[in-house]
Design a protein around this motif. Sequence first.
Motif, mmCIF file in Angstrom:
data_model
loop_
_atom_site.group_PDB
_atom_site.id
_atom_site.type_symbol
_atom_site.label_atom_id
_atom_site.label_comp_id
_atom_site.label_asym_id
_atom_site.label_seq_id
_atom_site.Cartn_x
_atom_site.Cartn_y
_atom_site.Cartn_z
ATOM 1 N N ARG A 20 0.818 -1.205 0.000
ATOM 2 C CA ARG A 20 0.000 0.000 0.000
ATOM 3 C C ARG A 20 0.861 1.268 0.000
ATOM 4 N N GLN A 21 2.076 1.217 0.583
ATOM 5 C CA GLN A 21 2.966 2.381 0.672
ATOM 6 C C GLN A 21 4.148 2.188 -0.287
ATOM 7 N N THR A 22 3.918 2.301 -1.583
ATOM 8 C CA THR A 22 4.973 2.010 -2.567
ATOM 9 C C THR A 22 6.092 3.047 -2.523
ATOM 10 N N PHE A 23 5.777 4.323 -2.338
ATOM 11 C CA PHE A 23 6.826 5.355 -2.305
ATOM 12 C C PHE A 23 7.752 5.130 -1.102
ATOM 13 N N GLN A 24 7.170 4.820 0.053
ATOM 14 C CA GLN A 24 7.974 4.557 1.239
ATOM 15 C C GLN A 24 8.835 3.310 1.033
ATOM 16 N N LEU A 25 8.283 2.301 0.370
ATOM 17 C CA LEU A 25 9.045 1.088 0.076
ATOM 18 C C LEU A 25 10.235 1.395 -0.824
#
Length: 183
Positions: A20-25
């Motif tokens: 759900r948090q692709t940018f943070q990943l």
Amino acid sequence: MAFWTQLGLLLWKNFTYRRRQTFQLLIEVAWPLFIFFILISVRLSYPPYEQHECHFPNKAMPSAGTLPWIQGIICNANNPCFRYPTPGESPGIVGNFNASIVSRLLTDAKRLLLYSQRDTSIRDVQKVLGKLRKLGNFSGSDLKLRNFLVDNETFSDFLLHNVSMPSSAVEELLDAEVNLQQV
């Protein structure tokens, strides 16, 4: 069986959160890689060089006596690093200056002053004072550095082996004239 169930649920929760948090990943994966590549580029830009092991001349501590302590400070003020072991690294050696002219002069003066009960002490003191006056009257051409050192002492060996000076340069240095008024 509860352990495997809990582990599976924890991994599923982590996977769902990361999805759900692709940018943070992407940041969490890219940032350590970025720092790692910086370290690699620095290592390739500045390759390491081998430094020989360092042997420092010994310096006496104040508990060894005032004279060895001051001689150690003055004679090793620049704190040189030598490739091979120095003579003072042997156990039990406090200083390499025990046979210097200053040490001998102070030892003789101490012996004369401590044992002044004897009849010959006044003559000995007069003899020492006469020699000191004679040393003060010398012109620079009469005294050479060799006169202040003991034969086959550690200084010339140190220059030959540790500093790797040629023997002709060591002889020239030992034959250098000493002007006591400048000293």
